[in-house]
Design a protein around this motif. Structure first.
Motif, PDB file in Angstrom:
ATOM      1  N   MET A  37       0.828  -1.206   0.000  1.00  0.00           N
ATOM      2  CA  MET A  37       0.000   0.000   0.000  1.00  0.00           C
ATOM      3  C   MET A  37       0.866   1.262   0.000  1.00  0.00           C
ATOM      4  O   MET A  37       0.537   2.259  -0.665  1.00  0.00           O
ATOM      5  CB  MET A  37      -0.930  -0.009   1.212  1.00  0.00           C
ATOM      6  CG  MET A  37      -1.986  -1.104   1.181  1.00  0.00           C
ATOM      7  SD  MET A  37      -3.008  -1.068  -0.327  1.00  0.00           S
ATOM      8  CE  MET A  37      -3.798   0.542  -0.161  1.00  0.00           C
ATOM      9  N   ILE A  38       1.986   1.234   0.730  1.00  0.00           N
ATOM     10  CA  ILE A  38       2.899   2.384   0.729  1.00  0.00           C
ATOM     11  C   ILE A  38       3.457   2.614  -0.668  1.00  0.00           C
ATOM     12  O   ILE A  38       3.498   3.753  -1.165  1.00  0.00           O
ATOM     13  CB  ILE A  38       4.052   2.164   1.737  1.00  0.00           C
ATOM     14  CG1 ILE A  38       3.526   2.265   3.169  1.00  0.00           C
ATOM     15  CG2 ILE A  38       5.167   3.186   1.519  1.00  0.00           C
ATOM     16  CD1 ILE A  38       4.577   2.021   4.220  1.00  0.00           C
ATOM     17  N   CYS A  39       3.895   1.524  -1.320  1.00  0.00           N
ATOM     18  CA  CYS A  39       4.420   1.645  -2.680  1.00  0.00           C
ATOM     19  C   CYS A  39       3.345   2.161  -3.636  1.00  0.00           C
ATOM     20  O   CYS A  39       3.639   2.948  -4.547  1.00  0.00           O
ATOM     21  CB  CYS A  39       4.945   0.294  -3.169  1.00  0.00           C
ATOM     22  SG  CYS A  39       6.473  -0.245  -2.376  1.00  0.00           S
ATOM     23  N   LEU A  40       2.102   1.742  -3.424  1.00  0.00           N
ATOM     24  CA  LEU A  40       0.999   2.194  -4.263  1.00  0.00           C
ATOM     25  C   LEU A  40       0.770   3.698  -4.093  1.00  0.00           C
ATOM     26  O   LEU A  40       0.615   4.435  -5.085  1.00  0.00           O
ATOM     27  CB  LEU A  40      -0.276   1.424  -3.923  1.00  0.00           C
ATOM     28  CG  LEU A  40      -1.530   1.791  -4.721  1.00  0.00           C
ATOM     29  CD1 LEU A  40      -1.316   1.530  -6.206  1.00  0.00           C
ATOM     30  CD2 LEU A  40      -2.737   1.002  -4.205  1.00  0.00           C
ATOM     31  N   VAL A  41       0.755   4.158  -2.850  1.00  0.00           N
ATOM     32  CA  VAL A  41       0.569   5.592  -2.578  1.00  0.00           C
ATOM     33  C   VAL A  41       1.709   6.409  -3.172  1.00  0.00           C
ATOM     34  O   VAL A  41       1.486   7.461  -3.782  1.00  0.00           O
ATOM     35  CB  VAL A  41       0.462   5.837  -1.054  1.00  0.00           C
ATOM     36  CG1 VAL A  41       0.489   7.329  -0.753  1.00  0.00           C
ATOM     37  CG2 VAL A  41      -0.815   5.216  -0.507  1.00  0.00           C
ATOM     38  N   VAL A  42       2.937   5.917  -3.002  1.00  0.00           N
ATOM     39  CA  VAL A  42       4.104   6.629  -3.559  1.00  0.00           C
ATOM     40  C   VAL A  42       4.019   6.710  -5.077  1.00  0.00           C
ATOM     41  O   VAL A  42       4.316   7.753  -5.669  1.00  0.00           O
ATOM     42  CB  VAL A  42       5.414   5.930  -3.134  1.00  0.00           C
ATOM     43  CG1 VAL A  42       6.614   6.528  -3.886  1.00  0.00           C
ATOM     44  CG2 VAL A  42       5.630   6.067  -1.634  1.00  0.00           C
ATOM     45  N   SER A  43       3.598   5.625  -5.710  1.00  0.00           N
ATOM     46  CA  SER A  43       3.507   5.620  -7.171  1.00  0.00           C
ATOM     47  C   SER A  43       2.426   6.585  -7.671  1.00  0.00           C
ATOM     48  O   SER A  43       2.590   7.232  -8.712  1.00  0.00           O
ATOM     49  CB  SER A  43       3.234   4.203  -7.683  1.00  0.00           C
ATOM     50  OG  SER A  43       2.002   3.713  -7.188  1.00  0.00           O
TER      51      SER A  43
END
Length: 246
Positions: A37-43
């Motif tokens: 989820m963190i990687c998704l938000v960052v992307s």
């Protein structure tokens, strides 16, 4: 860079959901989904986050330091995990201690079945040794891990008189501590049998319980290696912190 975060988020979330489908929810699965989820938000907000960080040198430096410490810590924990996978097998041992790994509907899980098969192999090498099966009652189960493990060993040719049950333990530390109390003498030489990724921590606790541990590892399915290694790294980290605080 943004595409890399998209790829990481997709891989982590898909793997986390697939693990959740086939396993009970645990801290490893939660952590993998959290990272996804963190990687998704960052992307999604990559450009805005990049601009924000570039304008703040101290924040940029702090992120770099935190990530570096995190990667170094993870690498160190994985190194400890891998170091435990080197098997140590002497000429003789007093006991073969098998650590539980969950049962489902009164039967051993595939991971536990592999541990029991390894214990059977070790019994072939040390036929005079007593086998201690250790594991308490899982949530929703009628029989303890130890009982299910004992029945499996008997069905597969191990004499009942060579098996002892420790059926109260609910953690790796308790597996070692409670099993030691069943042994005649404190400094017994013990063959620790568990999954290969779990050997470092299991042997560590056996040693802390006053035993002389050797160990033999059972394989696990390749599909669960990332999940089990991540969980075990957390377990090793928790164990070391507790040891320092004690």
């Amino acid at each position: 860079m943004r595409n890399m975060f998209w790829i990481f988020s997709a891989l982590l979330i898909i793997y986390g959901l697939a693990s959740l489908w086939t396993n009970r929810i645990n801290i490893g699965i939660v952590f993998i989904l959290f990272l996804g989820m963190i990687c998704l938000v960052v992307s999604i907000y990559f450009k805005k986050l990049k601009q924000y960080v570039q304008k703040r040198k101290k924040l940029k430096r702090t992120i770099f330091i935190v990530l570096s410490i995190g990667l170094l810590t993870a690498a160190s924990l994985e190194a400890l995990l891998l170091s435990g996978m080197i098997e140590k097998q002497p000429k003789s041992v007093d006991y073969i201690l098998v650590f539980g790994a969950g049962v489902k509907n009164g039967s051993p899980t595939p991971v536990l079945k592999n541990r029991l098969q390894k214990a059977i192999d070790m019994h072939g090498k040390y036929p005079e040794s007593i086998i201690i099966v250790s594991g308490g009652l899982d949530t929703g189960e009628q029989y303890t891990e130890a009982f299910v493990m004992k029945e499996y060993l008997i069905i597969n040719g191990i004499p009942e008189q060579l098996i002892m049950m420790e059926d109260k333990a609910t953690s790796t530390k308790e597996n070692a501590d409670f099993s030691q109390k069943l042994m005649s003498g404190k400094s017994q030489e013990v063959m620790v049998v568990t999954s290969d990724y779990h050997l470092f921590r299991a042997s560590y606790y056996a040693n802390k319980a006053g035993l002389t541990p050797y160990h033999a590892g059972a394989p696990i399915p390749l599909s669960i290696v990332p999940l089990t290694h991540l969980r075990e790294m957390m377990g090793i980290g928790k164990m070391l912190v507790e040891d320092v605080l004690d």
